[in-house]
Design a protein around this motif. Structure first.
Motif, PDB file in Angstrom:
ATOM      1  N   PRO A 162     -91.860  35.060 -24.975  1.00 15.55           N
ATOM      2  CA  PRO A 162     -93.293  35.261 -25.235  1.00 15.55           C
ATOM      3  C   PRO A 162     -93.830  36.601 -24.762  1.00 15.55           C
ATOM      4  CG  PRO A 162     -92.948  33.771 -23.380  1.00 15.55           C
ATOM      5  CD  PRO A 162     -91.600  34.018 -23.984  1.00 15.55           C
ATOM      6  N   GLY A 163     -93.111  37.315 -23.909  1.00 13.78           N
ATOM      7  CA  GLY A 163     -93.626  38.568 -23.371  1.00 13.78           C
ATOM      8  C   GLY A 163     -93.374  39.785 -24.232  1.00 13.78           C
ATOM      9  N   ILE A 164     -92.628  39.646 -25.337  1.00  9.86           N
ATOM     10  CA  ILE A 164     -92.294  40.801 -26.180  1.00  9.86           C
ATOM     11  C   ILE A 164     -93.169  40.818 -27.428  1.00  9.86           C
ATOM     12  CG2 ILE A 164     -89.916  40.832 -25.341  1.00  9.86           C
ATOM     13  CD1 ILE A 164     -89.074  39.632 -28.024  1.00  9.86           C
ATOM     14  N   ASN A 165     -93.355  41.996 -27.983  1.00 10.56           N
ATOM     15  CA  ASN A 165     -94.163  42.143 -29.202  1.00 10.56           C
ATOM     16  C   ASN A 165     -93.366  41.857 -30.468  1.00 10.56           C
ATOM     17  OD1 ASN A 165     -96.463  42.855 -27.772  1.00 10.56           O
ATOM     18  ND2 ASN A 165     -95.977  45.046 -27.836  1.00 10.56           N
ATOM     19  N   GLY A 166     -92.063  42.020 -30.398  1.00 13.51           N
ATOM     20  CA  GLY A 166     -91.236  41.775 -31.571  1.00 13.51           C
ATOM     21  C   GLY A 166     -89.796  42.137 -31.309  1.00 13.51           C
ATOM     22  N   TYR A 167     -88.940  41.779 -32.238  1.00 11.26           N
ATOM     23  CA  TYR A 167     -87.522  42.128 -32.119  1.00 11.26           C
ATOM     24  C   TYR A 167     -86.916  42.217 -33.507  1.00 11.26           C
ATOM     25  CZ  TYR A 167     -86.501  37.153 -32.946  1.00 11.26           C
ATOM     26  OH  TYR A 167     -86.408  35.897 -33.489  1.00 11.26           O
ATOM     27  N   CYS A 168     -85.739  42.807 -33.559  1.00  7.34           N
ATOM     28  CA  CYS A 168     -85.018  42.992 -34.823  1.00  7.34           C
ATOM     29  C   CYS A 168     -83.716  42.205 -34.767  1.00  7.34           C
ATOM     30  CB  CYS A 168     -84.752  44.470 -35.050  1.00  7.34           C
ATOM     31  SG  CYS A 168     -83.805  44.813 -36.531  1.00  7.34           S
ATOM     32  N   SER A 169     -83.479  41.375 -35.762  1.00  6.79           N
ATOM     33  CA  SER A 169     -82.227  40.634 -35.866  1.00  6.79           C
ATOM     34  C   SER A 169     -81.316  41.364 -36.851  1.00  6.79           C
ATOM     35  CB  SER A 169     -82.492  39.201 -36.348  1.00  6.79           C
ATOM     36  OG  SER A 169     -81.270  38.532 -36.591  1.00  6.79           O
TER      37      SER A 169
END
Length: 336
Positions: free
Chosen positions: A191-198
């Motif tokens: 929940p603390g991140i703005n986004g990620y790339c898979s």
């Protein structure tokens, strides 16, 4: 003053020692010198934004062009401008440019049988045969910026003015040019991140509930990370990710300010050869989405041109006729 400026610019261009042909070692040394100057003068961000306009060119030519004509917007050879209906103005000086040319030569190679074994004569010496072989050479040509030409307007000039600056149009544009899907949804596990790339799923996940500006910024950041990963660049390097993201933001017209905390000459900590490799990777990474962006802009322009002008309402027509009638009456009174 204009004559003096033109003369000074001409001298600066001639100061770069370029012959008709140069060895790969000489070319690499020249490009490394240009990169060193760009980094030392703190113009790295300006160069990366310059790439957005000339993404089709190799890193060699973007570096050469930026070093000699940083304000260029569209360049072509003398003959290419002529074929487009534009003429290079008198006394304009071209910018040296690396061009590739094919040439054929006849070389001798050992003749082989159907099994791929060399054919030998009676003395056991391989039988040679002459074959035609194509090779590619790099030579120096000259290009001219559109500001150095005059003639008919080009469609390429118009589509570049189309920018996608509001949230909806910017997000739609990013989804169109991105090679992976972009989703906005709750990220429960982190929940603390703005986004990620898979990388495995070819997907970018952005945390829902972010501001519009932060959503776009995160999408650009993760898209740049994916593009660099696909090009074989170490995606842990934040400076390379933000450089690629800045190029895309500038091309799209998104007013997102990326921080470049590591843009000082010392922070790169790389040799000129390493910098040349990094710059080349960044340029290669953004090439495909910039190509897709150009197609999207042209499509958008065609849609705008296809929309008919709004029909004039009947009341508006009567009002214009009345204005014209009263104008003619006054004119007649003055004449009498």
């Amino acid at each position: 003053y204009e004559k003096y400026a033109a003369l000074t610019e001409s001298k600066e261009r001639r100061s770069m020692p370029m012959r008709k042909t140069e060895s790969p070692v000489e070319i690499r040394a020249q490009l490394c010198a240009i990169i060193q100057k760009i980094v030392a003068e703190g113009k790295t961000k300006e160069y990366f934004n310059f790439i957005a306009r000339f993404y089709k060119f190799s890193v060699s030519n973007t570096l050469l062009l930026f070093a000699q004509a940083p304000h260029a917007s569209m360049v072509a050879s003398y003959e290419a401008w002529k074929s487009k209906g534009r003429q290079v103005k008198a006394e304009e000086k071209g910018v040296p440019f690396y061009s590739l040319a094919k040439y054929a030569s006849r070389v001798e190679i050992p003749r082989k049988d159907n099994n791929g074994n060399p054919v030998l004569d009676k003395n056991g010496i391989p039988v040679m045969q002459k074959v035609r072989k194509e090779k590619i050479s790099r030579h120096i040509s000259h290009v001219f910026d559109i500001s150095q030409t005059e003639g008919r307007e080009l469609p390429e000039q118009t589509h570049r003015e189309i920018k996608f600056q509001n949230y909806d149009s910017a997000l739609n544009c990013l989804r169109t040019i991105s090679p992976c899907s972009i989703y906005i949804e709750p990220i429960v596990n982190s929940p603390g991140i703005n986004g990620y790339c898979s990388f495995h799923d070819h997907a970018i996940i952005i945390q829902s509930g972010l501001s519009e500006m932060q959503t776009i910024k995160t999408a650009l950041h993760e898209l740049a990370k994916f593009l660099l990963y696909r090009s074989g660049v170490d995606t842990r390097s934040e400076i390379e990710i933000q450089s690629a993201a800045s190029i895309l933001a500038n091309a799209i017209g998104i007013n997102v300010q990326f921080e470049f905390p590591n843009m000082s000459p010392l922070s790169w900590g790389k040799s000129p050869d390493e910098l040349l490799r990094i710059f080349s990777h960044i340029g290669s990474a953004v090439k495909q989405p910039l190509y897709e962006l150009e197609k999207y802009q042209l499509q958008f322009l065609d849609e705008i041109r296809a929309v008919p002008p709004p029909a004039v309402q009947e009341e508006e027509q009567l009002e214009k006729l009345n204005q014209l009638f009263h104008h003619e009456e006054k004119k007649e009174e003055i004449t009498l």
